[in-house]
Scaffold this active site. Structure first.
Site, PDB file in Angstrom:
ATOM      1  N   ARG A 160      -6.153  -5.854 -29.233  1.00  0.00           N
ATOM      2  CA  ARG A 160      -5.270  -6.969 -29.629  1.00  0.00           C
ATOM      3  C   ARG A 160      -5.161  -8.007 -28.511  1.00  0.00           C
ATOM      4  O   ARG A 160      -4.089  -8.547 -28.238  1.00  0.00           O
ATOM      5  CB  ARG A 160      -3.868  -6.477 -30.013  1.00  0.00           C
ATOM      6  CG  ARG A 160      -3.823  -5.555 -31.183  1.00  0.00           C
ATOM      7  CD  ARG A 160      -4.280  -6.220 -32.487  1.00  0.00           C
ATOM      8  NE  ARG A 160      -4.381  -5.229 -33.525  1.00  0.00           N
ATOM      9  CZ  ARG A 160      -5.474  -4.479 -33.724  1.00  0.00           C
ATOM     10  NH1 ARG A 160      -6.566  -4.667 -32.998  1.00  0.00           N
ATOM     11  NH2 ARG A 160      -5.494  -3.571 -34.661  1.00  0.00           N
ATOM     12  N   SER A 229       2.269  -5.522 -37.965  1.00  0.00           N
ATOM     13  CA  SER A 229       2.797  -4.764 -36.815  1.00  0.00           C
ATOM     14  C   SER A 229       3.511  -5.714 -35.866  1.00  0.00           C
ATOM     15  O   SER A 229       2.895  -6.662 -35.379  1.00  0.00           O
ATOM     16  CB  SER A 229       1.654  -4.099 -36.050  1.00  0.00           C
ATOM     17  OG  SER A 229       0.893  -3.323 -36.925  1.00  0.00           O
ATOM     18  N   GLU A 325       3.392  -7.809 -30.457  1.00  0.00           N
ATOM     19  CA  GLU A 325       2.064  -8.329 -30.793  1.00  0.00           C
ATOM     20  C   GLU A 325       2.225  -9.749 -31.351  1.00  0.00           C
ATOM     21  O   GLU A 325       1.364 -10.604 -31.191  1.00  0.00           O
ATOM     22  CB  GLU A 325       1.465  -7.399 -31.861  1.00  0.00           C
ATOM     23  CG  GLU A 325       0.106  -7.791 -32.351  1.00  0.00           C
ATOM     24  CD  GLU A 325      -0.408  -6.841 -33.438  1.00  0.00           C
ATOM     25  OE1 GLU A 325      -0.467  -5.619 -33.208  1.00  0.00           O
ATOM     26  OE2 GLU A 325      -0.743  -7.345 -34.516  1.00  0.00           O
TER      27      GLU A 325
HETATM   28  C1  LIG Z   1       1.074  -7.980 -43.710  1.00  0.00           C
HETATM   29  C2  LIG Z   1       0.306  -8.224 -42.436  1.00  0.00           C
HETATM   30  C3  LIG Z   1      -0.669  -7.319 -42.046  1.00  0.00           C
HETATM   31  C4  LIG Z   1      -1.395  -7.523 -40.866  1.00  0.00           C
HETATM   32  N1  LIG Z   1      -2.354  -6.614 -40.526  1.00  0.00           N
HETATM   33  C5  LIG Z   1      -3.077  -6.791 -39.402  1.00  0.00           C
HETATM   34  C6  LIG Z   1      -4.106  -5.848 -39.044  1.00  0.00           C
HETATM   35  O1  LIG Z   1      -4.379  -4.886 -39.758  1.00  0.00           O
HETATM   36  N2  LIG Z   1      -4.784  -6.068 -37.894  1.00  0.00           N
HETATM   37  C7  LIG Z   1      -4.536  -7.146 -37.091  1.00  0.00           C
HETATM   38  O2  LIG Z   1      -5.203  -7.278 -36.061  1.00  0.00           O
HETATM   39  N3  LIG Z   1      -3.579  -8.052 -37.413  1.00  0.00           N
HETATM   40  C8  LIG Z   1      -2.852  -7.908 -38.539  1.00  0.00           C
HETATM   41  N4  LIG Z   1      -1.870  -8.818 -38.867  1.00  0.00           N
HETATM   42  C9  LIG Z   1      -1.601  -9.957 -37.965  1.00  0.00           C
HETATM   43  C10 LIG Z   1      -2.290 -11.290 -38.387  1.00  0.00           C
HETATM   44  O3  LIG Z   1      -2.768 -11.202 -39.693  1.00  0.00           O
HETATM   45  C11 LIG Z   1      -3.447 -11.656 -37.457  1.00  0.00           C
HETATM   46  O4  LIG Z   1      -2.998 -11.749 -36.129  1.00  0.00           O
HETATM   47  C12 LIG Z   1      -4.105 -12.985 -37.851  1.00  0.00           C
HETATM   48  O5  LIG Z   1      -5.303 -13.169 -37.129  1.00  0.00           O
HETATM   49  C13 LIG Z   1      -3.183 -14.178 -37.627  1.00  0.00           C
HETATM   50  O6  LIG Z   1      -3.781 -15.314 -38.226  1.00  0.00           O
HETATM   51  P1  LIG Z   1      -2.937 -16.635 -38.498  1.00  0.00           P
HETATM   52  O7  LIG Z   1      -3.884 -17.712 -38.865  1.00  0.00           O
HETATM   53  O8  LIG Z   1      -1.861 -16.366 -39.461  1.00  0.00           O
HETATM   54  O9  LIG Z   1      -2.353 -16.881 -37.031  1.00  0.00           O
HETATM   55  P2  LIG Z   1      -1.034 -17.630 -36.541  1.00  0.00           P
HETATM   56  O10 LIG Z   1       0.126 -16.718 -36.660  1.00  0.00           O
HETATM   57  O11 LIG Z   1      -0.916 -18.955 -37.165  1.00  0.00           O
HETATM   58  O12 LIG Z   1      -1.408 -17.798 -35.000  1.00  0.00           O
HETATM   59  C14 LIG Z   1      -1.593 -16.655 -34.192  1.00  0.00           C
HETATM   60  C15 LIG Z   1      -2.037 -17.083 -32.787  1.00  0.00           C
HETATM   61  O13 LIG Z   1      -3.324 -17.701 -32.852  1.00  0.00           O
HETATM   62  C16 LIG Z   1      -3.280 -19.021 -32.281  1.00  0.00           C
HETATM   63  N5  LIG Z   1      -4.232 -19.825 -33.045  1.00  0.00           N
HETATM   64  C17 LIG Z   1      -4.206 -20.095 -34.370  1.00  0.00           C
HETATM   65  N6  LIG Z   1      -5.290 -20.822 -34.707  1.00  0.00           N
HETATM   66  C18 LIG Z   1      -6.001 -21.024 -33.564  1.00  0.00           C
HETATM   67  C19 LIG Z   1      -7.218 -21.711 -33.250  1.00  0.00           C
HETATM   68  N7  LIG Z   1      -7.937 -22.330 -34.185  1.00  0.00           N
HETATM   69  N8  LIG Z   1      -7.632 -21.719 -31.954  1.00  0.00           N
HETATM   70  C20 LIG Z   1      -6.932 -21.076 -30.983  1.00  0.00           C
HETATM   71  N9  LIG Z   1      -5.780 -20.415 -31.224  1.00  0.00           N
HETATM   72  C21 LIG Z   1      -5.326 -20.388 -32.501  1.00  0.00           C
HETATM   73  C22 LIG Z   1      -1.836 -19.450 -32.438  1.00  0.00           C
HETATM   74  O14 LIG Z   1      -1.498 -20.467 -31.503  1.00  0.00           O
HETATM   75  C23 LIG Z   1      -1.124 -18.133 -32.167  1.00  0.00           C
HETATM   76  O15 LIG Z   1      -1.045 -17.885 -30.786  1.00  0.00           O
HETATM   77  C24 LIG Z   1      -1.132  -8.654 -40.052  1.00  0.00           C
HETATM   78  C25 LIG Z   1      -0.152  -9.574 -40.457  1.00  0.00           C
HETATM   79  C26 LIG Z   1       0.555  -9.372 -41.642  1.00  0.00           C
HETATM   80  C27 LIG Z   1       1.571 -10.379 -42.080  1.00  0.00           C
END
Ligand SMILES: Cc1cc2nc3c(=O)[nH]c(=O)nc-3n(C[C@H](O)[C@H](O)[C@H](O)COP(=O)(O)OP(=O)(O)OC[C@H]3O[C@@H](n4cnc5c(N)ncnc54)[C@H](O)[C@@H]3O)c2cc1C
Length: 342
Positions: A160, A229, A325
Site C-alpha cells: 500500500r 480498509s 490507509e
Molecule cells: C469499498 C472499497 C473497497 C476497497 N478495496 C480495496 C482493495 O481491495 N485494495 C486496495 O488496494 N484498495 C481498496 N480500496 C481503496 C481505493 O479503492 C483505492 O485506494 C483506489 O485506488 C482509490 O482510487 P480513487 O480514484 O478513488 O482515489 P482518491 O481517493 O481520489 O485518491 C487517492 C490518492 O491518490 C491521489 N491521486 C488521485 N489521482 C491521482 C493522479 N492522477 N496522480 C497522482 N495522484 C493521484 C490522491 O491525491 C490521493 O492521495 C477500497 C475502497 C473502497 C471504498
C-alpha cells in the site's frame, strides 16, 4: 476545461462527507492539466474518484480532478502493453481486459477508483498487487512542466505504498499507466477463497468469484458510505510477534520476511472490542472491523475521532500503532491524524 465554483464534493467521496471546494477543475488534456495547475498556484488536492479520501473540514482545498481518458495497445508475441489514461475507471479496465483476454488484473476486480490513483497506494487484493503488472507510469512533473516515464522499479512500490505517497507526493500527476499483461492465462489462486472445480478455468471465472466474495464481505459504499480498509495491516518485528502470539495464540499473522510479520488490523480492532461499535453517526462495520462507516453522512471529523479512538484502544491492548490507509484532507490539503490531534 470544466471549472466549477463552490463545488459540493459530497458525491465525489465514498464516505459521503459534506465538503465544499472553492473551485473544481476537471482537465481532460495535458494542456488543461497545466492550465489548472497554474490557476491553483500549487495549492490544491488531486482527486480521483474519492474512494480513498476523507475530507474533514466543511471547506475543502481547490480540487483538480484529472479526467484524461482513453487507452492504447501495443501487442507483442507473449505480452500486451496497455497504456491507460488516469481518468479511466479501474474496475471497467479490469472488465475490458478480461473480455479481451489480457491477463493479470482479474483478481483486482471491483476495487473502486480511478486508474490514476491505483499506483499511489499500489492497490492489491486476493494475492495480486498492481506492481505485479506495472510496466511504467507517465508522470507530469510540476517543476519540470513535462511528462517523464518512471519504470516499475522507479515507482518504489511497497505494501500500500509507492514513491507517489512518499518523495513525489504533491509534486506531479500520474497521467497514464502502462500495464504489461499476459496473453496466456496464468491464474493466481493463492487466496484461499479462490479454489475452483472447473476443468477449464478462465479469467472470467476468477473475476466473477472475486466480485462475489467482495460483494458478500465488503459493504457497498453506495449503501453504507465507507472507504474500504481504513487502516493498513501493521508490519511488526518477529520479536514483537513472538511476544504477542504467546498471549494470543489465535492471532492471524503472515510472515513477510525472516524478521517481519504482517498482522490483520481488522482482527486487532475486533479484539480491542470495537467491532460493530457505533457512535454519533459513524461506526465500525459489524462484519468487517477494518471498515469504518459514515452511517449518517456526517462530517469527516467524526470519522477521524472514531479512528483515533480505535488507534488508542489497539495500542493500549496490543502495543501496536495502526496507520491509516485513507488519505485525510483538511481545508489546506493532505494532512494526518497526528497533525490533526496535536
Ligand atoms: C469499498 C472499497 C473497497 C476497497 N478495496 C480495496 C482493495 O481491495 N485494495 C486496495 O488496494 N484498495 C481498496 N480500496 C481503496 C481505493 O479503492 C483505492 O485506494 C483506489 O485506488 C482509490 O482510487 P480513487 O480514484 O478513488 O482515489 P482518491 O481517493 O481520489 O485518491 C487517492 C490518492 O491518490 C491521489 N491521486 C488521485 N489521482 C491521482 C493522479 N492522477 N496522480 C497522482 N495522484 C493521484 C490522491 O491525491 C490521493 O492521495 C477500497 C475502497 C473502497 C471504498
Amino acid at each position: 476545461m470544466q471549472i466549477q465554483q463552490s463545488f459540493n464534493l459530497s458525491h465525489h467521496n465514498t464516505f459521503k462527507v459534506p465538503a465544499i471546494c472553492p473551485q473544481y477543475f476537471e482537465p481532460s488534456t495535458l494542456e488543461e492539466l497545466k492550465e489548472a495547475y497554474q490557476s491553483c498556484k500549487g495549492n490544491f488536492y488531486l482527486l480521483g474518484e474519492g474512494s480513498n479520501t476523507l475530507f474533514i473540514d466543511n471547506q475543502a482545498p481547490l480540487i483538480i480532478r484529472p479526467k484524461l481518458m482513453g487507452k492504447s495497445i501495443n501487442m507483442e508475441k507473449n505480452a500486451v502493453f496497455l497504456t491507460v489514461n488516469c481518468g479511466e475507471n479501474w474496475h471497467e479496465l479490469v472488465q475490458y481486459c478480461v473480455a479481451n483476454n489480457y491477463y493479470g488484473i482479474e483478481n483486482l476486480a471491483l476495487i473502486p477508483g480511478s486508474v490514476g490513483a491505483a499506483p499511489v497506494q499500489n492497490i492489491g487484493a486476493y494475492g495480486v498487487e498492481l506492481s505485479d503488472v506495472i510496466q511504467s507510469v507517465s508522470w507530469f512533473d510540476f517543476s519540470q512542466q513535462q511528462v517523464i516515464e518512471l519504470d516499475n522499479r522507479a515507482c518504489e512500490f511497497g505494501y500500500r505504498d509507492s514513491i507517489f505517497k512518499q518523495s513525489l507526493q504533491g509534486k506531479g500527476v500520474i497521467v497514464s499507466v502502462t500495464l504489461k499483461l499476459a496473453r496466456e492465462f496464468q491464474p493466481k489462486l493463492s487466496y484461499k477463497g479462490l479454489s475452483f472445480e472447473q476443468k477449464k478455468l478462465t479469467a472470467k471465472h476468477v473475476m466473477e468469484r472475486v466480485i462475489s466474495i467482495r460483494e458478500s464481505k465488503l459493504p457497498d459504499p453506495k449503501k453504507l458510505p465507507n472507504a474500504g480498509s481504513f487502516f493498513k495491516n501493521p508490519i511488526i518485528s518477529s520479536e514483537v510477534y513472538h511476544t504477542l502470539i504467546a498471549t494470543y495464540p489465535d492471532m492471524p499473522a503472515y510472515k513477510v520476511t525472516e524478521q517481519t510479520y504482517k498482522l490483520a488490523a481488522g482482527w486487532l480492532i475486533e479484539h480491542a472490542g470495537l467491532k460493530g461499535y457505533r457512535e454519533r453517526g459513524v461506526g465500525v462495520h459489524q462484519n468487517q472491523a477494518l471498515v469504518l462507516v459514515n452511517f449518517e453522512h456526517v462530517k469527516g471529523m467524526r470519522i477521524v475521532e472514531l479512528a483515533t479512538l480505535i488507534m488508542e484502544k489497539v495500542q493500549e491492548k496490543f502495543g501496536i500503532l495502526l496507520a491509516p490507509e485513507v488519505r485525510i484532507v483538511d481545508r489546506r490539503g493532505l494532512t494526518s491524524i497526528s497533525e490533526i490531534m496535536v
